[in-house]
Design an enzyme around this catalytic site. Structure first.
Site, PDB file in Angstrom:
ATOM      1  N   ASN A 127       0.869  -1.186   0.000  1.00 10.11           N
ATOM      2  CA  ASN A 127       0.000   0.000   0.000  1.00 10.11           C
ATOM      3  C   ASN A 127       0.904   1.234   0.000  1.00 10.11           C
ATOM      4  OD1 ASN A 127      -1.807   2.104   0.691  1.00 10.11           O
ATOM      5  ND2 ASN A 127      -3.196   0.601   1.579  1.00 10.11           N
ATOM      6  N   HIS A 165     -12.450  -4.145  -0.885  1.00 12.96           N
ATOM      7  CA  HIS A 165     -11.909  -3.759  -2.191  1.00 12.96           C
ATOM      8  C   HIS A 165     -12.932  -4.026  -3.292  1.00 12.96           C
ATOM      9  CE1 HIS A 165      -7.990  -3.832  -0.102  1.00 12.96           C
ATOM     10  NE2 HIS A 165      -7.596  -3.011  -1.058  1.00 12.96           N
ATOM     11  N   LYS A 205     -10.493  -7.403  -7.665  1.00 14.65           N
ATOM     12  CA  LYS A 205      -9.267  -7.755  -6.932  1.00 14.65           C
ATOM     13  C   LYS A 205      -9.101  -9.271  -6.889  1.00 14.65           C
ATOM     14  CE  LYS A 205      -6.615  -6.804  -2.738  1.00 14.65           C
ATOM     15  NZ  LYS A 205      -5.368  -6.579  -3.501  1.00 14.65           N
TER      16      LYS A 205
HETATM   17  P1  NAD Z   1      -5.165  -4.684 -13.082  1.00 14.32           P
HETATM   18  O1  NAD Z   1      -5.677  -6.072 -13.356  1.00 14.32           O
HETATM   19  O2  NAD Z   1      -6.048  -3.524 -13.410  1.00 14.32           O
HETATM   20  O3  NAD Z   1      -3.787  -4.463 -13.860  1.00 14.32           O
HETATM   21  C1  NAD Z   1      -2.774  -5.427 -13.974  1.00 14.32           C
HETATM   22  C2  NAD Z   1      -2.130  -5.240 -15.342  1.00 14.32           C
HETATM   23  O4  NAD Z   1      -0.985  -6.111 -15.413  1.00 14.32           O
HETATM   24  C3  NAD Z   1      -3.073  -5.627 -16.508  1.00 14.32           C
HETATM   25  O5  NAD Z   1      -3.078  -4.628 -17.509  1.00 14.32           O
HETATM   26  C4  NAD Z   1      -2.475  -6.942 -17.031  1.00 14.32           C
HETATM   27  O6  NAD Z   1      -2.669  -7.115 -18.427  1.00 14.32           O
HETATM   28  C5  NAD Z   1      -1.003  -6.731 -16.699  1.00 14.32           C
HETATM   29  N1  NAD Z   1      -0.213  -7.973 -16.594  1.00 14.32           N
HETATM   30  C6  NAD Z   1      -0.610  -9.183 -16.140  1.00 14.32           C
HETATM   31  N2  NAD Z   1       0.402 -10.059 -16.214  1.00 14.32           N
HETATM   32  C7  NAD Z   1       1.465  -9.370 -16.715  1.00 14.32           C
HETATM   33  C8  NAD Z   1       2.793  -9.732 -17.019  1.00 14.32           C
HETATM   34  N3  NAD Z   1       3.265 -10.982 -16.830  1.00 14.32           N
HETATM   35  N4  NAD Z   1       3.615  -8.769 -17.530  1.00 14.32           N
HETATM   36  C9  NAD Z   1       3.173  -7.505 -17.743  1.00 14.32           C
HETATM   37  N5  NAD Z   1       1.897  -7.114 -17.472  1.00 14.32           N
HETATM   38  C10 NAD Z   1       1.070  -8.040 -16.961  1.00 14.32           C
HETATM   39  O7  NAD Z   1      -4.746  -4.671 -11.533  1.00 14.32           O
HETATM   40  P2  NAD Z   1      -4.505  -3.392 -10.599  1.00 14.32           P
HETATM   41  O8  NAD Z   1      -5.772  -3.043  -9.918  1.00 14.32           O
HETATM   42  O9  NAD Z   1      -3.762  -2.362 -11.354  1.00 14.32           O
HETATM   43  O10 NAD Z   1      -3.571  -4.049  -9.474  1.00 14.32           O
HETATM   44  C11 NAD Z   1      -2.303  -4.609  -9.804  1.00 14.32           C
HETATM   45  C12 NAD Z   1      -1.628  -5.084  -8.531  1.00 14.32           C
HETATM   46  O11 NAD Z   1      -1.352  -3.959  -7.697  1.00 14.32           O
HETATM   47  C13 NAD Z   1      -2.452  -6.042  -7.665  1.00 14.32           C
HETATM   48  O12 NAD Z   1      -1.587  -6.971  -7.036  1.00 14.32           O
HETATM   49  C14 NAD Z   1      -3.070  -5.109  -6.615  1.00 14.32           C
HETATM   50  O13 NAD Z   1      -3.402  -5.776  -5.414  1.00 14.32           O
HETATM   51  C15 NAD Z   1      -1.923  -4.160  -6.397  1.00 14.32           C
HETATM   52  N6  NAD Z   1      -2.247  -2.841  -5.838  1.00 14.32           N
HETATM   53  C16 NAD Z   1      -1.301  -2.292  -5.047  1.00 14.32           C
HETATM   54  C17 NAD Z   1      -1.475  -1.020  -4.539  1.00 14.32           C
HETATM   55  C18 NAD Z   1      -0.362  -0.420  -3.699  1.00 14.32           C
HETATM   56  O14 NAD Z   1      -0.509   0.718  -3.210  1.00 14.32           O
HETATM   57  N7  NAD Z   1       0.741  -1.113  -3.534  1.00 14.32           N
HETATM   58  C19 NAD Z   1      -2.626  -0.295  -4.837  1.00 14.32           C
HETATM   59  C20 NAD Z   1      -3.577  -0.880  -5.666  1.00 14.32           C
HETATM   60  C21 NAD Z   1      -3.374  -2.159  -6.185  1.00 14.32           C
END
Ligand code: NAD
Length: 260
Positions: free
Chosen positions: A118, A146, A150
């Site tokens: 986060n 969420h 997710k």
């Molecule tokens: P999302 O599904 O909208 O986006 C993920 C993207 O990654 C997609 O466009 C998908 O095509 C791409 N992808 C999948 N496999 C891939 C690969 N091998 N190589 C390159 N691209 C690839 O998901 P999101 O809502 O953006 O969340 C992504 C991650 O971030 C999740 O694990 C979520 O829990 C996390 N997250 C973290 C925070 C934080 O503050 N750290 C905040 C929000 C979400």
């Protein structure tokens, strides 16, 4: 100028990070990678390519920001760290063994990475407040909410909060995710973690500290994904000049927040 490549650039978080990098004076968006082809709609358009290693070799970024999927992120890091780039990772789902492996990889290849489940400043403040409250109220319950897309549950933030509270209490707690299959009283040394999924909820966390006749609740609500993208951009700036190894948000904010 720090050169940034975003991996997962077409996702909810990746596209938000691309926007922030593009608007940050000290950062340059030099590449965008996803498993899907497409274009990030910024300026004249940034073409999204699908081969991470080829993209890193072609545009030579200083930092790769990864927001992809829990099941692919370790594979991504095993590819990018040996190329000597720094990594800012928002993707969730790391085990302790994974963290140890990426720390060793970063040191071996003389680079650094920051992983945060986060990136919101408030989530780090919440963790510190929760550790303080747990000294007085040992019965802890965490509820995270969420959006319905997710993939993982519980959230990485819920586990980060539970781990911080548990660490402070000498590892005495165990975690309970599901009460539906057992018929027994709550163990005093457990942290209950409950997940809610639905609609467009960006990310809400409540930590409840339950006394016999009172409850203290610490809440954090992310009102947009911009707050996470801001933190990821700050992390990209922070890693420039860090010693090799693995860092957290607490390391990044130490100089700025007296409570850390
Ligand atoms: P999302 O599904 O909208 O986006 C993920 C993207 O990654 C997609 O466009 C998908 O095509 C791409 N992808 C999948 N496999 C891939 C690969 N091998 N190589 C390159 N691209 C690839 O998901 P999101 O809502 O953006 O969340 C992504 C991650 O971030 C999740 O694990 C979520 O829990 C996390 N997250 C973290 C925070 C934080 O503050 N750290 C905040 C929000 C979400």
């Amino acid at each position: 100028m720090i050169r940034v490549l975003v991996n997962g650039a077409l996702g909810r978080m990746g596209s938000e990070v691309c926007k922030k990098v593009y608007s940050e004076a000290d950062l340059e968006l030099v590449g965008a990678v996803d498993i899907k082809e497409g274009t990030v709609q910024l300026g004249d358009g940034v073409k999204v390519t699908t081969d991470l290693v080829a993209a890193i070799e072609a545009v030579k970024p200083d930092v790769v920001v990864d927001f992809t999927r829990p099941d692919v992120v370790m594979g991504n890091l095993r590819k990018m760290l040996p190329l000597g780039v720094h990594a800012v990772v928002g993707t969730t789902g790391f085990s302790d063994a994974d963290l140890q492996e990426v720390d060793e990889l970063a040191r071996k290849y003389n680079t650094s990475l920051l992983i945060a489940p986060n990136f919101a400043l408030g989530a780090v403040v919440m963790m510190k407040l929760a550790c303080e409250a747990a000294k007085y109220f040992p019965h802890v319950e965490i509820i995270e909410k969420h959006h319905d897309n997710k993939l993982d549950a519980p959230s990485g933030t819920a586990l980060m909060l539970a781990d911080a509270i548990n660490e402070q209490n000498n590892g005495e707690y165990h975690y309970v995710y599901d009460r539906s299959s057992v018929r027994q009283k709550r163990d005093p040394k457990e942290i209950g973690i409950s997940s809610v999924r639905g609609g467009g909820i960006v990310g809400d966390h409540d930590v409840l500290f339950c006394g016999p006749e009172e409850v203290v609740t610490i809440s954090h609500v992310a009102q947009s994904r911009g707050v996470f993208a801001d933190g990821a951009v700050q992390a990209a700036l922070f890693l420039d000049g860090c010693e090799p190894g693995y860092y957290t948000m607490t390391d990044m904010l130490k100089g700025k927040m007296q409570c850390l």
